[in-house]
Structure formats: C-alpha cells, structure tokens
Design an enzyme around this catalytic site. Structure first.
Site, PDB file in Angstrom:
ATOM      1  CE  LYS A 141      67.949 -18.406 100.089  1.00  0.00           C
ATOM      2  NZ  LYS A 141      69.081 -18.545  99.163  1.00  0.00           N
ATOM      3  CB  THR A 142      64.758 -14.121 100.993  1.00  0.00           C
ATOM      4  OG1 THR A 142      65.570 -14.714  99.996  1.00  0.00           O
ATOM      5  CG2 THR A 142      65.243 -12.728 101.291  1.00  0.00           C
ATOM      6  CG  ASP A 177      71.382 -16.438 101.917  1.00  0.00           C
ATOM      7  OD1 ASP A 177      70.808 -17.538 101.909  1.00  0.00           O
ATOM      8  OD2 ASP A 177      71.141 -15.539 101.082  1.00  0.00           O
ATOM      9  CD  GLU A 178      72.504 -18.673  98.001  1.00  0.00           C
ATOM     10  OE1 GLU A 178      72.526 -19.920  97.903  1.00  0.00           O
ATOM     11  OE2 GLU A 178      71.759 -17.955  97.320  1.00  0.00           O
ATOM     12  CD  GLN A 202      69.091 -23.600  95.075  1.00  0.00           C
ATOM     13  OE1 GLN A 202      69.312 -22.540  94.514  1.00  0.00           O
ATOM     14  NE2 GLN A 202      68.094 -23.761  95.924  1.00  0.00           N
ATOM     15  NE  ARG A 205      67.187 -20.425  90.420  1.00  0.00           N
ATOM     16  CZ  ARG A 205      67.046 -20.418  91.753  1.00  0.00           C
ATOM     17  NH1 ARG A 205      66.919 -19.271  92.386  1.00  0.00           N
ATOM     18  NH2 ARG A 205      66.995 -21.550  92.429  1.00  0.00           N
TER      19      ARG A 205
END
Length: 776
Positions: free
Chosen positions: A32-33, A225-226, A256, A603
């Site tokens: 994503k980043t 983002d998010e 998430q 994670r």
DNA sequence: TGATTCTACGGTCTC
DNA sequence: CGTAGAATCA
C-alpha cells in the site's frame, strides 16, 4: 525514472490512475505505502502536477514521515518549495486554522488563529471544574465517560441544545448542561479540543467560500491513507477539499477498521462507490509480507465477519512455520514463555525484530518483568509518554498561560505550583467570582485585586503571582521558546522547588525538564515559535515514538497498525480480554475486535505465536481469576497450528526463567521503572552513561536442560564495599558528605540505600554506583 | 495554607 | 497496585 517499474499489474493500475475518484482496497501487506508513494511521484513527474498541489493525509506522524522520506527519494530530493504535502489529519487542520482560520471568528465567537489545543488532561481538568461548578461529582458519571459522550455528540454535529432536546432521561439532560458549559469554556479560553480541530476546519471550509476555493485551487490531488478509519468530519473534509476536481484517491482495508469507538465510520469505505458513482475500484490482493500459513490463519479468522466486502489475499511465499499456540497456567507463565521464546528465536536469528502485541496496556507490565529477568532490552510503545509527565505538563501549562492569558485551565494548573500561598479557598473564591461574571480566571483575579475582595495574605500571594505572569509575558516578547521556558523555570521558582526536593524522583524530573529545554532549543533552531512548539507537543502520538531498530517492542494491537515484524506474539487471547468484555454485547463491536485480531496476526512476516493464560490477576494484589480461551483461537484452522503448551508436549515446561539461578538474578534485578525509554529505568539510565547493567546469566541452550541445582551466588564486589551499610550506619558520599542510612533495599549490585544527608535531605542511591563508603 | 497520611476504588483502544 | 481525593496535623 519509471514509477511503474517493479509493480504488479493492479499496483500499476492504481499508480497510473490520474483523474477522478479512486478507491484502492489494499489488503494487509499488499504494498500500500509503495503504491501511494509511487503514485505521488508519478503525478508530479509524469503528469507535471506541482508537488505542493498534491496532498496526502495519514493518521500518524510516523506514517507521514515515512512517506515523505520515500517520496523525496523517488523525486530525487525536491526543493522545499516543490515538495508534495504529507500530513496527518490533525496537523493539516491545525495548519489550516492557524494560517487561514481568521474567518472562523464569525462562526465561533472569540476564535483567533492563536488558539490553544486542549489535550486529554486539559479536557479532564475542564470537566472536573465544570462538575464542581454545577454541583456534580463522579458518582453522577465518570469524567472520562462524560468526555467521551460529549465527543460523540460533537462528532455527530449535535449542539448542546440538540443534545438536551433529544435527551430522554434526567442523566442525559444534566450532561447536556455539562456539555454546554464545556463548549462555552473552550470558547472563552480560545481553546480547541482534538475533535474541534477537525470539526472547525470542516465548518470553516463549509461556510466560507473564499477559503474553500483557495484550498480547492491549492490542492489538485488528495490522497487518504487508512481510509477505513476516517470519521465523519474527516469524510466531510475530504469532500470539501475536492468539490472542484474530485481527484481523490483513498486507500484502505475494511478488514483493518479498528477505530469505531473513536468515531471511525466503516461505512465511509463500504459506501465510497455510492458517494462517488464514477469511482474506479482497484483491489490489491497479493500479499508480500507474510508466509502462507500466517496469511491463511488470519484470513480464516476475519472470514467470520459479516460486515465486509470480502477479499482473498494470496501470496507466492512458502508455507513457513506453523502458528505457535501456547496455553499458560497463568499470566506470569505466559509472560515467561514469551520471554523465553524470544531468547531462543533471537539466538538463532539475532537480526530479527520481535513484537509482543496485547489488547490493553496493563498487560505490558508482566511481560516487561519477564523480559527483565532475561536481561533483554525492550521498548514499550505508548503508556506514559514524555509529554504526559507532570513536570513537562506543568511547564507547558506555564508556556500556554504566558502565551494565552484567557486560558483559565492552564492558569489554574500552575497558580500554586510551586506552592506560593494561593490555597484552595482563594482559588475557589476566584473561580466562583469568574463563573458568576463569565470571566476568564485572569480577568477575575485582576478585578478582585482592585476590589479588595480577598484577605490580605491571599491578596499578597495572588498579587505576586500576577506580577510574575505579567513579567513573564513581557519578557516572552520576541524571545525563543527555550529562552522563555528557562525564564519560567527560574522566575516561577519551579526549578528551585525541584532542586530542594529531597525525594529521589526530583532528580529525574530535573532531567526531564532539561530534555524539554533541549527539545525547545532544537525547535527554536528550526525556526519554530511558541505556538508551533506547543502544537508539536500536542500532536505527537505514542506510535510516533517507535524505534524501528529495537529488537523487542511491546505495544498495543492498535498501535501496531501499519507496522510489520519478522516475529509477532499476540498475548492474552482470552474471552473478556480479547475480545474485550465491553464488546461482547454487540455483534458490530465483536467484529471490530476480530479485525483487530486480524491486524495483529498480519503484522507477522515469518513467525506468529498466539498465547493465553488460564488464570490472570486483574489487580496487583487481587485473586487469580480463571479465564476461557478466546473464540478467535478456535477460528484459526487447527492444521495450521502447532501446540506449544507443556501438557501437549508430554513434559514439564522448561523455561530458563523458572530455574533457580535466573530467579535469584531476577530478585536482584527488580527495577522500578515502567518503560525502557524512561528515566525511571535505572538500567537504561546507566547504560546511556556507558555503565553496563547488571545482567542475569544468559539462558542456557534448550537441550539438554541445565541442571537446576541451587548453588549460592557469589557476593558481587560492590556488596563488599557496602557491607557495613545497615540501617543506622554512618556513611560518606562524595558529593553529599556524611549521612545516615535509613533504609536498605535489594542486595548485591542492586543494593539501594535511602540515606539522610544533613543539608541535602533524603536521597535514594544505588550503592554500586554512588561511591558510598562506610564511615568509621 | 501546605505537607503528610489514609482510604476507597477501579482499569480498552487514541488523534 | 497505583492513584485521587479526603482527612489530618503542623
């Protein structure tokens, strides 16, 4: 440079989409980043969008910093004037309101762009004061509960009047009064709470066309983002910033979404396509982070949720190790298992980084203890941060009160710190006077002085305080932050208060204050003024403090969002703890807990361990209470797991920490500190000064088990020197001179002595380092 | 008024 | 167990 290189087809699609709304559903670990940063670079380089016309918003400073760095690298370090703007929601809004917020004054009486930001502590102080004024106490409703209900109402655009009208019970009606007072006191102090930062930015953009046009012209592209964690005001902010061009790209993963309790509205992401019918939707489903086993387990857990768009992550990675399950008899054993496993894993692969994740902060304590027993360094993210310490907050309160005379809450915090003879009765009288005339405390106290409304003693004390503040305000003109802080420290008597305080904590407080002065000096060097310095202090988040290089990090599952670690432990998987008891009633809350579990599991890159304890103490001295395994454990397919519990292995658990000599070492090794990065932790305190910490013996290799024969520990050298230091003994210290030992704690290298030194008072010292000698 | 001691009570997550 | 507020004493 081609910014599409090295990306998979979906990622390329996302990066090369330029005009119009775009929704990227990015699963955990799907790059994503990378997509966001490449897309920014692509817009700037290939489509000639000016850097500052691109705005990307994230949730934490850490994420923003990381992206800023990566973008800068892709663009070959652009000049400051041509950099894209990367920011958190809150700091973006603060900047907007400080730079262009003046028109808000017509919507919010008393507002000026020099507003103060009220954090949780200040909210709390404010609510306490309101309770006192309206004659309520905590039996009515806990302060925090009241704050959270007020926050909820504000985020749903309810005014106190709306709130009152909709109230159906007397409790809520009373709360409406608190709410009304809360809002008016904020306005009177020209202060905004965290909710207001977003709400007022939205209100300004909504009502003021000039500002809205300005910002729509300034930013041609917006990225968020998010997105799954945005709340209503963040959603409105997005809409207001894109009325002209609709060039909005949001990235998120409904699986998430973990901030529902904070007002995040999962519908924002579920309904994005309804809000923007022309939106492109791109799914990133290839995971580049975890092994197949980890990914499949996490997927199986979250598949139990109904409220999701549904997607299947896949990976080319190998299966990897199975998920380790551990059922501990109690929480202490669980912690020891984790510490022990960490030793073994790091022995194999010293470069690996390990995270221990838990649902609630209090769980960290036991895990910290276990890690200390092993002499393993660790970092606790969150908990009590630097800016929350009383002495730091005191000085910041002075700074705020100097900068903003109408800030009553901060003025009240410091009016008698250090003690200067302005006691409870005087303060209450001033508060009452202020309330009756709806004046700020500063004004009220001034008038009372003029009217001789106080006794002679109180008046003298109050007058001295007012003179102090006026002097500080005059001196602050044109001075740097650190100079102002230093003036406060010296003239208020705060420094003297700590220097004459005989308690051992006073020393570490002075250290903290020096650290604050350093931070202020650095800020001043960067050209920051008082307001910017205070903004920074208000907007740092716990997660921002994470040190990527620490071998072992302890953090809550919430703080782990967006991070990855080769090895992850998720601890305390018990019904009532995780999922948390407060979410057991409502299905939607339970689903959020499950998503949290999914976040935690994903994670991990290589190894994942899930642990729980059959019994746990809720309070320090309380009973062991039995617990039941979390339902999430049962949702992990059995074929992907490996049971590490002692029973299933047919032998007693062999934790090095349960062996005799490690226990002995642990007894000598009980620090009082809470976190590794805190000055309360003596080991680190000295490590930074180049003194090795006392270490328990390294754990022996797993097989064969080391003999557990108790053998006496040799008395450490330091103990010999201080042998004569029993309570009552006379000793000599290089700096404080002669003193009398009052108390002994610990032994060997960790022997601590409380000594009374005439002229210096009581000092608590570590014998080993203090250079204490027995006096003949 | 201010410092010290005593007692009661209670714990999600966070920008 | 830690903390906040009440109660107590100087």
């Amino acid at each position: 440079m081609d910014f599409l290189q090295g990306l998979n087809p979906q990622q390329q699609d996302a990066v090369s989409h330029v005009d119009g709304p775009l929704l990227i559903l990015a699963g955990a670990g799907s790059g994503k980043t990378r997509v966001i940063t490449h897309r920014i670079a692509h817009l700037v380089r290939s489509h000639r969008v000016p850097g500052p016309a691109v705005l990307a918003v994230t949730f934490t400073n850490k994420a923003a910093d990381e992206m800023r760095e990566r973008v800068a690298k892709l663009l070959g370090d652009p000049s400051p004037g041509s950099r894209p703007m990367l920011s958190t929601f809150h700091s973006f809004c603060v900047r907007l309101l400080r730079r262009d917020g003046s028109p808000l004054a017509s919507l919010r009486p008393g507002f000026t762009p020099a507003f103060t930001i009220y954090d949780e502590d200040e909210q709390l102080a404010l609510v306490k004061s309101i309770y006192r004024n309206v004659g309520l106490d905590e039996k009515f409703m806990q302060y925090r509960a009241a704050i959270s209900r007020i926050s909820h109402a504000k985020n749903h655009q309810q005014t106190p009047a709306d709130f009152y009208r909709q109230s159906t019970d007397p409790k809520t009606s009373k709360l409406a009064v608190v709410f009304e007072q809360y809002e008016s006191r904020l306005r009177q102090a020209n202060a905004l709470d965290f909710d207001d930062l977003l709400l007022e930015a939205v209100r300004l953009l909504h009502h003021d066309q000039t500002t809205r046009d300005l910002y729509n012209r300034r930013f041609e592209h917006l990225m968020i983002d998010e997105y799954q964690d945005t709340n209503r005001s963040q959603y409105q902010l997005m809409q207001l910033l894109t009325v002209r061009h609709q060039n909005v790209c949001v990235v998120g993963d409904e699986d998430q979404s973990i901030y529902g309790w904070r007002g995040a509205d999962i519908r924002n992401i579920l309904d994005f396509e309804k809000d923007y019918p022309k939106a492109r939707v791109i799914r990133l489903e290839q995971n580049y982070r975890s092994t197949k086993n980890i990914l499949e387990s996490a997927g199986a857990v979250v598949a139990h949720n109904l409220e999701r768009k549904g997607k299947t992550l896949w990976t080319e990675a190998h299966s990897g190790a199975k998920i380790g399950l551990y059922e501990a008899p109690d929480a202490e054993n669980e912690a020891l298992f984790i510490a022990d496993s960490i030793e073994r894993l790091l022995a194999q692969d010293p470069a690996d980084r390990v995270a221990v994740l838990y649902r609630t902060n209090f769980q960290s304590r036991q895990i910290e203890e276990a890690l200390r027993r092993y002499g393993r360094k660790y970092l606790v993210v969150g908990g009590f941060s630097f800016y929350q310490r009383a002495e730091v907050k005191d000085l910041l309160a002075y700074l705020k009160a100097v900068a903003s005379p109408q800030d009553s809450i901060n003025l009240l915090r410091i009016v008698n710190t250090p003690a200067r003879g302005i006691g409870k009765t005087t303060v209450e009288a001033v508060e009452r006077y202020a309330l009756e005339r709806s004046l700020p405390i500063w004004e009220a106290s001034g008038q009372m002085m003029g009217e001789k409304a106080l006794g002679a003693r109180a008046e003298a004390a109050l007058g001295a305080f007012r003179a102090l503040m006026e002097r500080l305000r005059a001196e602050a003109e044109g001075k740097s932050v650190d100079a102002v802080l230093r003036a406060i420290l010296n003239e208020s008597g705060y420094r003297r208060m700590l220097e004459t305080d005989p308690s051992p904590e006073a020393e570490s407080r002075l250290e903290n204050i020096n650290e604050l002065l350093n931070a202020a000096a650095e800020a001043a060097e960067r050209g920051e003024g008082i307001t910017e310095f205070l903004d920074h202090a208000a907007l740092v988040a716990d997660a921002d403090g994470l040190d990527e290089h620490a071998a072992v990090s302890l953090l809550t599952l919430h703080n782990a969002k967006g991070l990855e670690f080769p090895v992850v432990f998720v601890a305390g998987l018990e019904e009532g703890l995780f999922p948390h008891s407060r979410s057991l009633n409502a299905e939607s809350m339970l689903e959020e807990e499950r998503r949290l579990c999914y976040v935690g599991m994903t994670r991990a890159r290589k190894r994942l361990f899930l642990t729980w304890a059959r019994a746990r103490r809720r309070f320090g001295g309380g009973d062991l209470e039995p617990s039941v395994a979390s339902r999430f454990l049962k949702e992990v397919p059995a074929r992907l797991t490996e049971n590490l519990s002692p029973e299933s292995r047919g032998r007693q658990v062999d934790l090095a920490a349960e062996r005799w000599e490690v226990r002995e070492a642990a007894k000598r090794n009980t620090f009082t500190g809470k976190t590794y990065n805190s000055l309360e932790n003596i080991a680190q305190f000295f490590a930074e000064r180049g003194v090795a910490a006392p270490r328990p013996p390294a754990p022996a290799p797993i097989e064969p088990p080391a003999p557990a024969a108790p053998k006496p520990v040799a008395a450490p050298a330091a103990a010999k020197k201080t042998r004569g230091c029993a309570a009552g003994a006379a000793v000599r210290h290089p700096r404080y001179g002669r003193g009398t030992v009052l108390r002994r704690e610990g032994e060997g290298d960790d022997l601590k002595l409380t000594i009374s030194f005439p002229g210096y008072g009581l000092k608590k010292l570590i014998a080993k380092f203090a250079g204490i000698q027995a006096e003949e």
